[in-house]
Design an enzyme around this catalytic site. Structure first.
Site, short mmCIF file in Angstrom:
data_model
loop_
_atom_site.label_atom_id
_atom_site.label_comp_id
_atom_site.label_asym_id
_atom_site.label_seq_id
_atom_site.Cartn_x
_atom_site.Cartn_y
_atom_site.Cartn_z
N ASP A 43 5.66 -23.05 48.49
CA ASP A 43 5.66 -21.36 48.21
C ASP A 43 6.13 -20.51 49.10
OD1 ASP A 43 4.96 -19.64 46.65
OD2 ASP A 43 2.69 -20.80 46.34
N TRP A 44 5.92 -19.64 48.29
CA TRP A 44 6.98 -18.89 49.49
C TRP A 44 5.94 -18.31 50.39
CZ3 TRP A 44 9.55 -20.21 45.63
CH2 TRP A 44 10.53 -19.32 45.24
#
Ligand code: BGC
Length: 764
Positions: A277-278
């Site tokens: 995920d970011w």
């Protein structure tokens, strides 16, 4: 002559040199990888970075052109290596549609996408075919707007009603979650573009989401939090999977070898690409070692960590190469690599119809006393109350947002078939126009957007409407979005104004023998017990996407008979949910740890086991018709490899309708504590005309009999009697049967991994 010879020699040399540089797709990946420098490898396994507040240019990975994003507003672009024929591909959010900016600098064209209903609504359809249609339509937009992968679907469990991203997720049950996700993925990918099933795993809170340590036992992880992903990755082949932000038992999921490699890639044989995920995790090299192939969106420090780890031997070149190989495989599959000439003209009109059909199919009719619904069209004069009737919330904010070209509010929809009280309409519109003007834009476009306080109405106004209108419809709404969990006081319980408005309207209209219909425009479960008696009918419309108002219209008027059912229980109160005691973790002011002390007892598994009464049970939803269940048959009284259970469902009412038929199994529990029963299959019937019957069938396989036995690290089916219950909800069982398993079956032996490091204790 000499000149010609020289030129030919030069050309030959050039061609040979070029032929020696392997090109992606023409040469084997291994050759392309061999031709890469280590810095190119470290660069390829991450994206081009991202500029967000507090994150300056110097934190971007090297050799990144900030300006480069061919699909403006998409979430990430990968790194290109032109000399090896490796193009950059585009990844875009999800899940309720494609999220890109609708306008681009110096261009008159627009790039609007369709806002489809949120995940919770899709799951409430219990209809894989309908969800697949949504996936197909989303995939069409991804492909035609030039992107390669959509970062969706969200497949985490609804563990607690306050979970900030519940709206993006499907259900408290892993079977519904997994099957809904698979249908979505299969639809999207039929277009030749990819998906990213997310967030793997146990991403059930937004509070301190990038640090929180989920401490859970192996059985809860295997049976509840991983199971939906296991089902989805088996029934579809998502091109990519996104690991989550949180830790599981002390280790970031993106850095968790046992989660990402042992379970996902070895046990489940997942062959796609895993991305973070970011900005998740804290160690790029550890992510590479865990088998998390790609780091998103990529930072300079992660790049440096990787090069350093290669140098000092903490990251083997062979591991880095294996990850690079997955990235190349993803690129090879992409439309960008295939040089697809996208049109920038997806089928927006057709997709809007898909959004409308799906929305109506996922509305859940919770209450309908004395057939308050449907409402005859034509002369009925409706007093339409509630901010969200006029500014309907189509979906959530954050990465799950969609920039749609238009949206049909509930008022817009109802107005097409009914007379709406004009004076109320004007008052609400004036109030909302003004209130929205006063709201500040969030600091960053992804952050939650405020909504105006509910408009206060007076008893006199309401009395006047009760005199002059035939029916009251009140919409109660809630926003949802990434980055924050819900708060009990504002989000879960009604505000004082909402309660006052509701009571005033109910009293005034009932005094005139007129009815009140409540529409719920919400992303997750809210408190209803204290007020539901005030309404004659309650229709749960969730956040229905851009065509919501048209879908509401169809269900209110009866042209569509509601057929959605709850994929998540509505309890009496928040405090009835076991995890409420420790949500979102400890210490309360800045939680770093959350213990899943309830183990597998999430949702109906908990309420049934501990006999906690609920308001609307899992699987519940009314229809304008009735169904009778009969003729249960089981293919054998003794289980060998498989069993088939069939039953007849007859529409015994007066209008056509669809029924969601659910099969639950109660397993013997002599060796291990087990839920009272668990959902093991469901079918939505065809549209049955009155009097028509459909025989439905369920196949029960070995795995359906199993629980996860930690002591044996295995999925085991215990010998004994299995009770089969077929019903219209978890609390409305219509048919019963049973079969026997003669001896214990070890159906799947797995690795003894993901054990908690800390002791998991009861929540007080
Ligand atoms: C979200 C992801 C999303 C990503 C890219 C993150 O904040 O958790 O779901 O796909 O951003 O926008």
């Amino acid at each position: 002559m000499k000149y010609i010879i020289n030129s030919v020699v030069f050309l030959l040399v050039l061609t040979t040199v070029h032929a020696q540089i392997p090109q992606l797709g023409k040469a084997a990946n291994s050759k392309v990888i061999n031709a890469m420098t280590v810095t190119e490898k470290a660069r390829l396994i991450m994206g081009l970075g991202m500029i967000i507040p507090g994150f300056t240019d110097d934190k971007l990975p090297p050799d990144t052109s900030k300006a480069y994003n061919p699909v403006d507003g998409s979430a990430a672009v990968t790194y290109a290596i032109p000399r090896l024929g490796i193009p950059a591909i585009v990844l875009t959010d999800g899940p309720a549609g494609m999220r890109i900016f609708p306008k681009r600098a110096n261009e008159s064209s627009t790039y609007y996408c369709t806002a489809f209903p949120i995940g919770t609504l899709l799951a409430s359809t219990w209809d894989g075919a309908a969800v697949k249609q949504v996936g197909l339509a989303i995939g069409n937009e991804v492909k035609e707007y030039g992107a390669d992968v959509i970062l969706a679907p969200g497949t985490n469990i609804h563990r607690n009603p306050l979970g900030g991203r519940n709206f993006e997720y499907y259900s408290e049950d892993p079977l519904v979650s997994g099957k809904t996700a698979a249908a979505y993925i299969n639809g999207v990918q039929e277009n030749g573009v990819g998906t990213s099933i997310k967030h793997f795993a146990a991403n059930n809170h937004e509070t301190n989401r990038q640090k929180i340590d989920v401490q859970a036992d192996q059985r809860a992880l295997r049976e509840i939090y991983l199971r939906g992903f296991e089902i989805a990755t088996a029934d579809s082949k998502p091109w990519t999977l996104m690991s989550s932000y949180n830790k599981i038992n002390g280790t970031y999921t993106s850095q968790h070898y046992d989660l990402v490699t042992t379970i996902l890639q070895k046990e489940w044989n997942y062959k796609g690409l895993v991305m973070t995920d970011w900005f998740a995790g804290d160690d790029g090299a550890a992510q590479m070692n865990a088998g998390n192939h790609m780091i998103m969106p990529g930072t300079k420090s992660q790049y440096e960590q990787i090069l350093k780890a290669v140098k000092n031997g903490d990251l083997k070149m062979s591991t880095l190469d294996a990850n690079v190989d997955r990235v190349l495989n993803l690129i090879l599959q992409s439309q960008t690599f295939k040089q697809y000439k996208y049109s920038n003209k997806p089928s927006l009109a057709a997709n809007a119809k898909v959004a409308k059909t799906a929305a109506a199919a996922g509305f859940v009719l919770l209450k309908n006393d004395h057939n308050a619904l449907p409402v005859k069209t034509g002369a009925v004069n409706i007093a339409l109350f509630g901010n969200c009737a006029y500014r309907t919330i189509t979906g959530g904010t954050g990465s799950g947002d969609v920039y749609e070209a238009y949206s049909i509010s509930i008022a817009d929809g109802l107005e097409k078939l009914y007379k709406l009280d004009k004076n109320l309409q004007q008052q609400y519109n004036a109030y909302l126009d003004d209130a929205f003007k006063k709201i500040k834009e969030p600091a960053m476009f992804l952050l939650p957007r405020e909504v105006p306080a509910e408009k206060i109405i007076t008893a006199e106004e309401v009395a006047e409407k009760a005199n002059n209108c035939d029916l009251a419809i009140l919409t109660i709404g809630r926003t949802s979005g990434e980055f924050a969990d819900h708060k009990p006081d504002y989000d879960y319980y009604l505000t004082q104004t909402e309660k006052d408005n509701l009571n005033m309207i109910s009293n005034a209209f009932h005094a005139k023998n007129k009815k009140l219909v409540v529409l719920l425009n919400i992303g997750g479960v809210i408190e209803m017990k204290s007020w539901q008696d005030a309404a004659d009918a309650i229709l749960l419309t969730w956040q229905p996407g851009q065509e919501g108002g048209n879908a509401v219209n169809e269900v209110i008027s009866g042209s569509v008979n509601p057929s959605g059912k709850l994929a998540t229980t509505i309890p009496f109160d928040y405090t009835d949910v076991y995890s409420s005691k420790g949500f979102p973790g400890t210490p309360a002011n800045n939680p770093t740890v959350v213990q899943y002390s309830e183990g597998i007892y999430v949702g109906y598994r908990y309420f049934e086991k501990y006999k906690v009464p609920v308001l609307y049970p899992f699987g519940y939803g009314l229809s304008y018709t009735d169904f009778t269940y009969s003729n249960i048959k089981i293919s054998s009284a003794v289980f060998k490899d498989k069993l088939v259970v069939t039953a007849d469902i007859t529409n015994s009412g007066k209008v056509a309708g669809k029924e969601v038929v659910q099969l639950y199994l109660a397993a013997p529990a002599k060796q291990l504590d087990k839920p009272v029963k668990e959902l093991r299959g469901y079918v939505k019937t065809d549209l049955l005309q009155p009097g028509k019957k459909q025989t439905i069938s369920f196949t029960i396989d070995k795995r359906d009999l199993c629980s996860f036995y930690e002591a044996r690290s295995a999925w085991v089916a215990e010998a004994g009697e299995y009770k089969v219950a077929i019903g219209a909800s978890s609390a409305d069982i219509r048919l019963n049967s049973s079969f026997n398993l003669q001896s214990d079956l070890v159906v799947k032996k797995v690795n003894n991994v993901l054990a908690p490091v800390q002791k998991i204790t009861e929540l007080k």
